[in-house]
Design a protein around this motif. Structure first.
Motif, PDB file in Angstrom:
ATOM      1  N   LYS A 110       0.849  -1.181   0.000  1.00  0.00           N
ATOM      2  CA  LYS A 110       0.000   0.000   0.000  1.00  0.00           C
ATOM      3  C   LYS A 110       0.891   1.239   0.000  1.00  0.00           C
ATOM      4  O   LYS A 110       2.074   1.164   0.337  1.00  0.00           O
ATOM      5  N   GLU A 111       0.303   2.339  -0.378  1.00  0.00           N
ATOM      6  CA  GLU A 111       1.030   3.605  -0.351  1.00  0.00           C
ATOM      7  C   GLU A 111       1.431   3.935   1.077  1.00  0.00           C
ATOM      8  O   GLU A 111       0.592   3.945   1.984  1.00  0.00           O
ATOM      9  N   ASP A 112       2.733   4.174   1.292  1.00  0.00           N
ATOM     10  CA  ASP A 112       3.245   4.626   2.601  1.00  0.00           C
ATOM     11  C   ASP A 112       2.964   3.647   3.731  1.00  0.00           C
ATOM     12  O   ASP A 112       2.740   4.043   4.876  1.00  0.00           O
ATOM     13  N   ILE A 125      -2.222  -6.164  -3.187  1.00  0.00           N
ATOM     14  CA  ILE A 125      -1.757  -4.924  -3.794  1.00  0.00           C
ATOM     15  C   ILE A 125      -2.913  -3.941  -3.816  1.00  0.00           C
ATOM     16  O   ILE A 125      -3.964  -4.212  -4.407  1.00  0.00           O
ATOM     17  N   PHE A 126      -2.720  -2.801  -3.161  1.00  0.00           N
ATOM     18  CA  PHE A 126      -3.743  -1.767  -3.125  1.00  0.00           C
ATOM     19  C   PHE A 126      -3.221  -0.527  -3.861  1.00  0.00           C
ATOM     20  O   PHE A 126      -2.368  -0.644  -4.729  1.00  0.00           O
ATOM     21  N   SER A 127      -3.716   0.630  -3.532  1.00  0.00           N
ATOM     22  CA  SER A 127      -3.380   1.842  -4.286  1.00  0.00           C
ATOM     23  C   SER A 127      -1.913   2.191  -4.104  1.00  0.00           C
ATOM     24  O   SER A 127      -1.498   2.698  -3.061  1.00  0.00           O
ATOM     25  N   SER A 137       6.313   1.264  -8.588  1.00  0.00           N
ATOM     26  CA  SER A 137       6.786   0.779  -7.284  1.00  0.00           C
ATOM     27  C   SER A 137       6.482  -0.702  -7.124  1.00  0.00           C
ATOM     28  O   SER A 137       7.297  -1.461  -6.580  1.00  0.00           O
ATOM     29  N   ILE A 138       5.292  -1.124  -7.590  1.00  0.00           N
ATOM     30  CA  ILE A 138       4.929  -2.530  -7.504  1.00  0.00           C
ATOM     31  C   ILE A 138       5.917  -3.387  -8.267  1.00  0.00           C
ATOM     32  O   ILE A 138       6.420  -4.399  -7.763  1.00  0.00           O
ATOM     33  N   CYS A 169      -6.843  -2.282  -7.090  1.00  0.00           N
ATOM     34  CA  CYS A 169      -6.431  -0.934  -7.469  1.00  0.00           C
ATOM     35  C   CYS A 169      -7.404  -0.385  -8.507  1.00  0.00           C
ATOM     36  O   CYS A 169      -7.980  -1.143  -9.283  1.00  0.00           O
ATOM     37  N   THR A 170      -7.577   0.913  -8.517  1.00  0.00           N
ATOM     38  CA  THR A 170      -8.362   1.551  -9.566  1.00  0.00           C
ATOM     39  C   THR A 170      -7.401   1.869 -10.703  1.00  0.00           C
ATOM     40  O   THR A 170      -6.747   2.916 -10.716  1.00  0.00           O
ATOM     41  N   TRP A 171      -7.291   0.950 -11.640  1.00  0.00           N
ATOM     42  CA  TRP A 171      -6.323   1.053 -12.724  1.00  0.00           C
ATOM     43  C   TRP A 171      -7.014   1.236 -14.065  1.00  0.00           C
ATOM     44  O   TRP A 171      -8.105   0.700 -14.302  1.00  0.00           O
TER      45      TRP A 171
END
Length: 361
Positions: free
Chosen positions: A65-67, A96-98, A103-104, A123-125
């Motif tokens: 996740k982010e951060d 795997i989220f936003s 980075s992924i 994720c909203t991809w």
């Protein structure tokens, strides 16, 4: 050391064992009989004679996740990058989220992808972003469970471009011979192409979940005839609009899986009285069914009563999630009359009691 297990719940009894809390297994801690001391001799290391050092496998579940990379995970990723041949990160569950796809990809290069068995991509991809991830998906050859969520196409995307991305996805599915659980949630670019994904799957599926997607009647027909779904245990078509479709293919699918189906979810599908009534004979044959959910559909009280009669013989069915009957609404705007709702609910509970199923939820 060969393996370091960092799963959050790995070996929960470890400390209890060493503290002597579980006497039944304390014999495992008894010292082994002393072995005769062997005389050791010192051997000077010579160039080319040092044995190759086996890599340490670090077992962990990853949630990207982010951060949210904590100090330990950041350290492990750094060490895995520095010592690729000596430290192997093995990940059974990957979430795997936003997070930026760059980075992924950078992190996944440090993971032994053939150890991933359970993958969730939430994720909203845009579909082009998914395309940059697909090569990593194709390397997860032991994947058993896959969830893809919220992948959409831009309004101006041409049919040829959409065809390209569908082809990319199905190509990678060829590399997933063990996949048994597939969850697709809000995947708009598969509209009209779902049959191509199902055709690729070779292993009999245990779970198929298609949520908030547009299904064509031809795809529903293909699904009912697909060999890989004949042994389904869980089927979820929630938020798939079925109002204008013939449900005969769904009826066929329920009949084909009646010996194995345990969980059926049809929430918010827009199923009408006449459509649902046609499903009841097939539903009554599902001998292994434990859970049936169909909330959010415009169903009348008479059809709900008919459902209870048709499912009387299903001894394992313990949970049914009903919609509020149409008769419990005050107006077309969906305002519930709570008094009527309570009265109709009591009637349904009485029917359950009369048929000897008072414990059903």
């Amino acid at each position: 050391m060969q393996v370091l297990d960092l799963h959050w719940n790995a070996h929960q009894d470890f400390w209890a064992l060493w503290c002597g809390i579980k006497p039944s297994v304390c014999s495992l801690l008894e010292p082994e009989p002393a072995q005769p001391m062997q005389k050791t001799c010192r051997v000077e290391a010579q160039a080319g004679l040092m044995p190759a050092r086996a890599p340490v496998e670090v077992l962990l579940d990853l949630c990207l996740k982010e951060d949210t990379l904590d100090e330990t995970l950041s350290y492990l990723l750094k060490k895995a990058k520095q010592r690729r041949s000596l430290l192997h990160l093995c990940c059974q569950k990957l979430r795997i989220f936003s997070i930026p796809v760059q980075s992924i990809r950078r992190m996944l290069r440090l993971v032994q992808l053939d150890t991933v068995q359970d993958l969730e991509v939430n994720c909203t991809w845009k579909v082009a972003t998914l395309g940059r991830f697909l090569l990593h998906l194709g390397r997860m050859g032991n994947l058993c469970q896959l969830l893809l969520s919220h992948v959409h196409v831009l309004p101006h995307t041409t049919p040829d471009k959409k065809e390209h991305w569908v082809g990319q996805l199905t190509t990678q599915f060829l590399n997933l011979p063990h996949l048994q659980e597939l969850y697709l949630d809000s995947i708009t670019f598969l509209e009209g192409h779902l049959h191509r994904v199902l055709r690729i799957l070779k292993t009999p599926m245990e779970t198929l979940s298609i949520n908030n997607c547009l299904l064509l009647e031809s795809e529903l027909t293909y699904l009912s005839q697909c060999l890989t779904v004949s042994l389904l245990k869980d089927l979820d078509l929630s938020r798939v609009n079925l109002t204008s479709l013939s449900l005969e293919p769904l009826q066929v699918l329920i009949e084909r899986t009646s010996a194995t189906l345990q969980d059926l979810e049809l929430d918010e599908c827009g199923i009408m009285d006449s459509q649902f009534s046609a499903l009841l004979p097939s539903l009554s044959r599902c001998s292994q069914l434990t859970t049936f959910r169909f909330s959010g559909n415009p169903i009348s009280m008479s059809v709900l009563e008919s459902l209870l009669h048709h499912t009387e013989g299903l001894s394992k069915l313990s949970l049914e999630l009903y919609p509020a009957p149409l008769e419990s609404y005050e107006d077309v705007h969906g305002t519930l009359h709570l008094g009527l709702l309570a009265q109709l609910h009591a009637q349904l509970k009485q029917l359950l009691c009369t048929s000897g199923r008072a414990s059903m939820v």
